[in-house]
Enzyme design. Structure first.
Site, PDB file in Angstrom:
ATOM      1  N   ASN A 161      33.278  82.000  -5.504  1.00  0.00           N
ATOM      2  CA  ASN A 161      32.703  82.935  -6.835  1.00  0.00           C
ATOM      3  C   ASN A 161      32.634  84.258  -6.643  1.00  0.00           C
ATOM      4  OD1 ASN A 161      30.570  82.760  -4.604  1.00  0.00           O
ATOM      5  ND2 ASN A 161      29.112  82.928  -6.024  1.00  0.00           N
ATOM      6  N   LYS A 184      38.950  82.444   6.520  1.00  0.00           N
ATOM      7  CA  LYS A 184      39.050  81.206   5.992  1.00  0.00           C
ATOM      8  C   LYS A 184      38.574  81.400   4.341  1.00  0.00           C
ATOM      9  CE  LYS A 184      37.514  77.296   4.649  1.00  0.00           C
ATOM     10  NZ  LYS A 184      38.315  77.059   3.190  1.00  0.00           N
ATOM     11  N   GLY A 237      28.246  80.429   1.427  1.00  0.00           N
ATOM     12  CA  GLY A 237      28.460  79.126   0.534  1.00  0.00           C
ATOM     13  C   GLY A 237      27.114  78.393   0.547  1.00  0.00           C
ATOM     14  N   VAL A 241      26.560  72.718   3.614  1.00  0.00           N
ATOM     15  CA  VAL A 241      27.560  73.283   4.582  1.00  0.00           C
ATOM     16  C   VAL A 241      26.983  74.097   5.544  1.00  0.00           C
ATOM     17  CG1 VAL A 241      29.719  74.223   4.749  1.00  0.00           C
ATOM     18  CG2 VAL A 241      29.454  72.625   2.914  1.00  0.00           C
ATOM     19  N   GLU A 259      24.747  83.126   4.537  1.00  0.00           N
ATOM     20  CA  GLU A 259      24.290  83.544   3.284  1.00  0.00           C
ATOM     21  C   GLU A 259      24.345  82.299   2.297  1.00  0.00           C
ATOM     22  OE1 GLU A 259      22.729  86.271   2.067  1.00  0.00           O
ATOM     23  OE2 GLU A 259      22.824  87.251   3.769  1.00  0.00           O
ATOM     24  N   CYS A 293      25.031  83.657  -6.841  1.00  0.00           N
ATOM     25  CA  CYS A 293      24.007  83.227  -5.751  1.00  0.00           C
ATOM     26  C   CYS A 293      22.634  83.730  -6.566  1.00  0.00           C
ATOM     27  CB  CYS A 293      24.330  83.765  -4.350  1.00  0.00           C
ATOM     28  SG  CYS A 293      25.099  85.153  -4.049  1.00  0.00           S
ATOM     29  N   GLU A 473      23.679  91.146   5.296  1.00  0.00           N
ATOM     30  CA  GLU A 473      25.044  91.623   4.896  1.00  0.00           C
ATOM     31  C   GLU A 473      24.942  92.904   4.282  1.00  0.00           C
ATOM     32  OE1 GLU A 473      26.991  87.961   3.076  1.00  0.00           O
ATOM     33  OE2 GLU A 473      28.031  88.597   4.919  1.00  0.00           O
TER      34      GLU A 473
HETATM   35  P1  NAD Z   1      30.706  75.509  -0.030  1.00  0.00           P
HETATM   36  O1  NAD Z   1      29.721  75.485   1.065  1.00  0.00           O
HETATM   37  O2  NAD Z   1      31.321  74.200  -0.749  1.00  0.00           O
HETATM   38  O3  NAD Z   1      31.989  76.262   0.301  1.00  0.00           O
HETATM   39  C1  NAD Z   1      32.108  77.607   1.145  1.00  0.00           C
HETATM   40  C2  NAD Z   1      33.209  77.782   1.995  1.00  0.00           C
HETATM   41  O4  NAD Z   1      32.804  76.757   3.202  1.00  0.00           O
HETATM   42  C3  NAD Z   1      34.416  77.518   1.353  1.00  0.00           C
HETATM   43  O5  NAD Z   1      35.563  78.138   2.265  1.00  0.00           O
HETATM   44  C4  NAD Z   1      34.747  76.174   2.034  1.00  0.00           C
HETATM   45  O6  NAD Z   1      36.040  75.601   2.197  1.00  0.00           O
HETATM   46  C5  NAD Z   1      34.090  76.171   3.510  1.00  0.00           C
HETATM   47  N1  NAD Z   1      33.645  74.835   3.706  1.00  0.00           N
HETATM   48  C6  NAD Z   1      33.579  73.654   3.362  1.00  0.00           C
HETATM   49  N2  NAD Z   1      32.906  72.828   4.286  1.00  0.00           N
HETATM   50  C7  NAD Z   1      32.923  73.305   5.271  1.00  0.00           C
HETATM   51  C8  NAD Z   1      32.593  72.780   6.787  1.00  0.00           C
HETATM   52  N3  NAD Z   1      32.181  71.512   6.915  1.00  0.00           N
HETATM   53  N4  NAD Z   1      32.439  73.664   7.841  1.00  0.00           N
HETATM   54  C9  NAD Z   1      32.983  74.914   7.484  1.00  0.00           C
HETATM   55  N5  NAD Z   1      33.543  75.452   6.256  1.00  0.00           N
HETATM   56  C10 NAD Z   1      33.414  74.676   5.451  1.00  0.00           C
HETATM   57  O7  NAD Z   1      30.023  76.476  -1.046  1.00  0.00           O
HETATM   58  P2  NAD Z   1      31.015  77.182  -2.523  1.00  0.00           P
HETATM   59  O8  NAD Z   1      30.781  75.815  -3.449  1.00  0.00           O
HETATM   60  O9  NAD Z   1      32.367  77.688  -2.347  1.00  0.00           O
HETATM   61  O10 NAD Z   1      29.831  78.328  -3.016  1.00  0.00           O
HETATM   62  C11 NAD Z   1      28.931  78.393  -3.781  1.00  0.00           C
HETATM   63  C12 NAD Z   1      27.660  78.407  -2.675  1.00  0.00           C
HETATM   64  O11 NAD Z   1      27.623  79.637  -2.230  1.00  0.00           O
HETATM   65  C13 NAD Z   1      26.401  78.509  -3.873  1.00  0.00           C
HETATM   66  O12 NAD Z   1      25.382  77.511  -3.083  1.00  0.00           O
HETATM   67  C14 NAD Z   1      26.145  79.909  -3.721  1.00  0.00           C
HETATM   68  O13 NAD Z   1      24.528  79.872  -3.778  1.00  0.00           O
HETATM   69  C15 NAD Z   1      26.565  80.377  -2.374  1.00  0.00           C
HETATM   70  N6  NAD Z   1      26.715  81.912  -2.337  1.00  0.00           N
HETATM   71  C16 NAD Z   1      25.860  82.598  -1.560  1.00  0.00           C
HETATM   72  C17 NAD Z   1      25.907  83.906  -1.567  1.00  0.00           C
HETATM   73  C18 NAD Z   1      24.856  84.806  -1.059  1.00  0.00           C
HETATM   74  O14 NAD Z   1      25.326  85.823  -0.464  1.00  0.00           O
HETATM   75  N7  NAD Z   1      23.757  84.230  -0.825  1.00  0.00           N
HETATM   76  C19 NAD Z   1      27.055  84.280  -2.280  1.00  0.00           C
HETATM   77  C20 NAD Z   1      27.761  83.900  -3.116  1.00  0.00           C
HETATM   78  C21 NAD Z   1      27.669  82.127  -2.954  1.00  0.00           C
END
Ligand code: NAD
Length: 492
Positions: A161, A184, A237, A241, A259, A293, A473
């Site tokens: 995002n 990654k 993310g 996860v 985060e 987020c 961060e």
């Molecule tokens: P996601 O958790 O699906 O994926 C994030 C990353 O983790 C991707 O690179 C993905 O390939 C990887 N991933 C997936 N499964 C994994 C595993 N088992 N082990 C290690 N890595 C793995 O999240 P998303 O859908 O890409 O992003 C959206 C989420 O991110 C939302 O919940 C959002 O709130 C959060 N987010 C938080 C912040 C913050 O700073 N707090 C900023 C941006 C997004």
């Protein structure tokens, strides 16, 4: 994506960046990257890595680490400064690729690319400020001090995002602190990561210092948890996860920074400017298609002002032009992929079933040019109660849940009634009320009279409760995560 599904464009193929070279994944597998505004357009094709590729990237980082650690920090900063200049120069082109693969509007994508340049510039300067402290010693001849040293190989896992800003705000501090890294990026936004690595490579970063591997998160994330050479993992993310990753990494006592999600409230006070509150709510809820987020997902409004607030918010939602982010007149692009579309539409259905009322939106948009993309209407729910799923869970789409309150204590209680605590805002003219809210709100990023979104690169960013774990961060604070302290008793 294949011909049967109507792919209309050919696309270039990109590989991992390991040890200073673009190399295909060992298994030769590829991943196709489509445009979420029109899935018939193939944006790019990327190597799909497996465990062996991630181990190779960690190995390259391990080999490069001693040389990078011993490079003076100001010189490390100069590489970042050069990469920042390239990001600035290429912001239009990078923004275009970013819009094509993620869906944000060009204005948003270009702005984020410039933000990434700013982050690199800020941390380039930190190369001249990294340092420890001196302390008075008990012994007269003892020089007592600390050194801030890098950790070694660190792994960075990022979401789609903010495909340029989040990698930047992990890469820049990790690198200036002297670590060698493996990034990654999210599977949905690999091309933006390529563009950033092209800048790092052209800035002359030594081979192996920064490596890029694409591929499934679970397989590559496991390698980072298992490999004894990885000393820290910084993850942004989803909560689900992130929590599972941290549990695995903890078995090896690896440093982990998380985060995660948010469920960010906007409170309008009795005395607050209603027009402003509406503008902030619309910007916070619908900007970047609600996929931030820090997006505003709950609005908490005095009962007596509810009707006017909702009427004005609906009017603002009606004005949002939805379409391909490449078009100049568009305010809101598509959701990132089919899963995101299904999830957001699913939450909208659950909201209705649980008794909330759609004041505006709620539908997928498929007319005309929108037929091949993942578009939804900006959506406003009213009559939302704290028991409802759309009040409690992160929707991650352009959906705002509005509720009414009777007194200010109740408003704060409602705002804090969430497992998350990333950002929040209050719209008020009363300084006393603002100060009380700042004291009582459970959030790591607190706004007064501004939207819940946005983060300056030189100040700490992160949440309370389940939104974050580990150190903050951005700002100088993040350097605590990417370094370790050595305490030296030097008897002269
Ligand atoms: P996601 O958790 O699906 O994926 C994030 C990353 O983790 C991707 O690179 C993905 O390939 C990887 N991933 C997936 N499964 C994994 C595993 N088992 N082990 C290690 N890595 C793995 O999240 P998303 O859908 O890409 O992003 C959206 C989420 O991110 C939302 O919940 C959002 O709130 C959060 N987010 C938080 C912040 C913050 O700073 N707090 C900023 C941006 C997004």
């Amino acid at each position: 994506m294949n011909e049967a599904e109507g792919v209309v464009a050919m696309a270039d193929t990109y590989h991992n960046y390991v040890n200073g070279a673009w190399v295909p994944a060992a298994g030769g597998e590829l991943h196709e990257n489509a445009n979420p505004a029109d899935v018939r357009e193939l944006v790019s094709i990327h190597s799909r890595s497996r465990r062996a590729d991630a181990f190779a990237a960690v190995e390259a980082a391990k080999a490069a680490f001693p040389g990078w650690r011993d490079t003076p920090a100001p010189a490390r900063g100069e590489y970042l400064a050069r990469a920042a200049a390239l990001l600035r120069e290429r912001a239009d082109d990078i923004g275009r690729d970013f819009t094509r693969e993620e869906g944000k509007t060009l204005r948003e994508a270009r702005g984020e690319t410039l933000r990434a340049a700013q982050i690199f510039e800020f941390f380039a300067g930190e190369g001249r400020r990294l340092g420890g402290r001196t302390f008075p010693a008990d012994g007269r001849d003892t020089f007592l001090y600390t050194l801030r040293e890098p950790l070694g190989v660190v792994a960075l896992i990022t979401p789609w995002n903010f495909p340029v800003a989040i990698p930047a705000w992990k890469l820049a501090p990790a690198l200036v602190a002297g670590n060698a890294v493996v990034l990654k990026p999210a599977t949905n936004t690999p091309l933006t990561a390529v563009r950033m690595f092209e800048c790092l490579a052209e800035a002359g970063l030594p081979a192996g210092v920064a490596n890029l591997v694409y591929g499934p998160g679970a397989a590559l994330g496991d390698v980072f948890c298992e490999s004894e050479d990885v000393r820290a993992i910084s993850f942004t993310g989803s909560s689900e996860v992130g929590k599972a990753l941290a549990a695995k990494a903890h078995q090896r006592l690896v440093k982990v920074q998380l985060e995660l999600g948010g469920k960010n409230p906007l409170i309008l006070a009795d005395d607050g400017d209603l027009e402003r509150a509406v503008a902030y709510a619309a910007a916070g809820a619908f900007g970047a298609t609600g996929q931030k987020c820090t997006a505003t997902s709950r609005a908490i409004v005095p009962r007596g002002r509810l009707e006017e607030f909702v009427a004005k918010l609906v009017a603002a939602a009606k004005k949002v032009v939805v379409g391909s982010g490449l078009r100049d007149d568009v305010d809101m692009g598509p959701l990132v992929d089919a899963d995101a579309l299904a999830r957001v539409l699913g939450y909208i259905e659950v909201g209705k079933k649980e008794g909330a009322t759609v004041a505006y939106g709620g539908r997928r948009l498929e007319e005309g040019d929108l037929a091949h993309g993942f578009f939804v209407e900006p959506t406003v729910f009213v009559g939302v109660t704290p028991q409802m799923t759309i009040w409690r869970e992160e929707v991650f789409g352009p959906v705002l849940a509005v509720t009414a309150y009777d007194d200010f204590d109740e408003a704060i209680e409602l705002a804090n009634d969430t497992a998350y605590g990333l950002s929040a805002t209050l719209v008020t003219k009363s300084l006393a009320r603002a100060m009380r809210y700042v004291r009582q709100i459970e959030a790591g990023v607190v706004h007064v009279n501004s939207p819940t979104v946005g983060a300056a690169c030189h100040v700490p960013f992160g949440g309370y409760k389940e939104s974050s774990s580990g150190s903050r961060e951005q700002g100088r604070e993040v350097l605590e995560f990417f370094t370790q302290l050595k305490t030296v008793y030097l008897d002269i």
